[in-house]
Design a protein around this motif. Structure first.
Motif, PDB file in Angstrom:
ATOM      1  N   VAL A  36       0.846  -1.184   0.000  1.00 19.30           N
ATOM      2  CA  VAL A  36       0.000   0.000   0.000  1.00 19.30           C
ATOM      3  C   VAL A  36       0.889   1.245   0.000  1.00 19.30           C
ATOM      4  N   GLN A  37       0.434   2.276  -0.704  1.00 27.74           N
ATOM      5  CA  GLN A  37       1.148   3.556  -0.710  1.00 27.74           C
ATOM      6  C   GLN A  37       0.476   4.471   0.315  1.00 27.74           C
ATOM      7  N   ILE A  38       1.287   5.064   1.199  1.00 27.60           N
ATOM      8  CA  ILE A  38       0.768   5.916   2.263  1.00 27.60           C
ATOM      9  C   ILE A  38       1.573   7.209   2.334  1.00 27.60           C
ATOM     10  N   GLN A  39       1.026   8.186   3.030  1.00 30.83           N
ATOM     11  CA  GLN A  39       1.731   9.450   3.265  1.00 30.83           C
ATOM     12  C   GLN A  39       2.934   9.183   4.165  1.00 30.83           C
ATOM     13  N   TYR A  40       4.093   9.679   3.790  1.00 30.78           N
ATOM     14  CA  TYR A  40       5.293   9.467   4.592  1.00 30.78           C
ATOM     15  C   TYR A  40       5.221  10.264   5.887  1.00 30.78           C
ATOM     16  N   SER A  41       5.697   9.641   6.944  1.00 28.83           N
ATOM     17  CA  SER A  41       5.833  10.282   8.252  1.00 28.83           C
ATOM     18  C   SER A  41       7.137   9.786   8.868  1.00 28.83           C
ATOM     19  N   ASP A  73       7.881   8.877  11.720  1.00 29.77           N
ATOM     20  CA  ASP A  73       7.721   7.820  12.723  1.00 29.77           C
ATOM     21  C   ASP A  73       7.236   6.491  12.158  1.00 29.77           C
ATOM     22  N   LEU A  74       7.025   6.400  10.867  1.00 29.66           N
ATOM     23  CA  LEU A  74       6.538   5.145  10.279  1.00 29.66           C
ATOM     24  C   LEU A  74       7.471   3.972  10.560  1.00 29.66           C
ATOM     25  N   TYR A  75       8.768   4.220  10.584  1.00 34.12           N
ATOM     26  CA  TYR A  75       9.715   3.131  10.816  1.00 34.12           C
ATOM     27  C   TYR A  75       9.480   2.467  12.167  1.00 34.12           C
ATOM     28  N   LYS A  76       8.963   3.216  13.144  1.00 35.65           N
ATOM     29  CA  LYS A  76       8.690   2.641  14.466  1.00 35.65           C
ATOM     30  C   LYS A  76       7.607   1.572  14.391  1.00 35.65           C
ATOM     31  N   ILE A  77       6.585   1.822  13.571  1.00 36.18           N
ATOM     32  CA  ILE A  77       5.512   0.844  13.394  1.00 36.18           C
ATOM     33  C   ILE A  77       6.047  -0.410  12.718  1.00 36.18           C
ATOM     34  N   VAL A  78       6.833  -0.214  11.656  1.00 35.49           N
ATOM     35  CA  VAL A  78       7.403  -1.348  10.929  1.00 35.49           C
ATOM     36  C   VAL A  78       8.321  -2.153  11.850  1.00 35.49           C
ATOM     37  N   ASP A  79       9.103  -1.485  12.666  1.00 34.73           N
ATOM     38  CA  ASP A  79      10.020  -2.154  13.585  1.00 34.73           C
ATOM     39  C   ASP A  79       9.263  -3.017  14.597  1.00 34.73           C
ATOM     40  N   VAL A  80       8.236  -2.471  15.208  1.00 36.51           N
ATOM     41  CA  VAL A  80       7.489  -3.242  16.221  1.00 36.51           C
ATOM     42  C   VAL A  80       6.725  -4.397  15.571  1.00 36.51           C
ATOM     43  N   LEU A  81       6.201  -4.197  14.372  1.00 34.21           N
ATOM     44  CA  LEU A  81       5.540  -5.303  13.670  1.00 34.21           C
ATOM     45  C   LEU A  81       6.536  -6.421  13.364  1.00 34.21           C
ATOM     46  N   ASN A  82       7.714  -6.076  12.885  1.00 40.33           N
ATOM     47  CA  ASN A  82       8.729  -7.092  12.574  1.00 40.33           C
ATOM     48  C   ASN A  82       9.152  -7.856  13.819  1.00 40.33           C
ATOM     49  N   ARG A  83       9.375  -7.156  14.916  1.00 36.95           N
ATOM     50  CA  ARG A  83       9.795  -7.833  16.143  1.00 36.95           C
ATOM     51  C   ARG A  83       8.682  -8.686  16.745  1.00 36.95           C
ATOM     52  N   THR A  84       7.453  -8.245  16.617  1.00 36.82           N
ATOM     53  CA  THR A  84       6.328  -8.940  17.237  1.00 36.82           C
ATOM     54  C   THR A  84       5.856 -10.146  16.431  1.00 36.82           C
ATOM     55  N   LEU A  85       5.877 -10.050  15.116  1.00 37.14           N
ATOM     56  CA  LEU A  85       5.242 -11.069  14.282  1.00 37.14           C
ATOM     57  C   LEU A  85       6.210 -11.948  13.491  1.00 37.14           C
ATOM     58  N   LYS A  86       7.507 -11.858  13.756  1.00 32.52           N
ATOM     59  CA  LYS A  86       8.451 -12.674  12.993  1.00 32.52           C
ATOM     60  C   LYS A  86       8.251 -14.168  13.258  1.00 32.52           C
ATOM     61  N   GLU A  87       7.778 -14.551  14.444  1.00 33.16           N
ATOM     62  CA  GLU A  87       7.527 -15.961  14.745  1.00 33.16           C
ATOM     63  C   GLU A  87       6.363 -16.510  13.924  1.00 33.16           C
ATOM     64  N   ARG A  88       5.542 -15.629  13.367  1.00 36.54           N
ATOM     65  CA  ARG A  88       4.419 -16.040  12.523  1.00 36.54           C
ATOM     66  C   ARG A  88       4.781 -15.961  11.036  1.00 36.54           C
TER      67      ARG A  88
END
Length: 56
Positions: free
Chosen positions: A11-16, A18-33
């Motif tokens: 998906v294309q979204i407006q750059y912010s 702080d977006l990298y923080k969301i991507v970082d927490v998703l990667n750390r939380t869901l890598k086991e899945r």
């Protein structure tokens, strides 16, 4: 053994800044899945970002 990475959604979204923080927490939380998340600036519009979800 070869690792196959499948794109589930993009998906294309407006750059912010702080977006990298969301991507970082998703990667750390869901890598086991076997999910991985990516973020890149759009080549044509630097005010847009491309968010991608992968299955590993």
């Amino acid at each position: 053994m070869e690792s196959k990475i499948e794109v589930l959604a993009t998906v294309q979204i407006q750059y912010s800044p702080d977006l990298y923080k969301i991507v970082d927490v998703l990667n750390r939380t869901l890598k086991e899945r076997d999910l991985m998340f990516g973020l890149a600036l759009d080549d044509q519009d630097k005010e847009k970002a491309i968010f991608t979800i992968y299955k590993t």
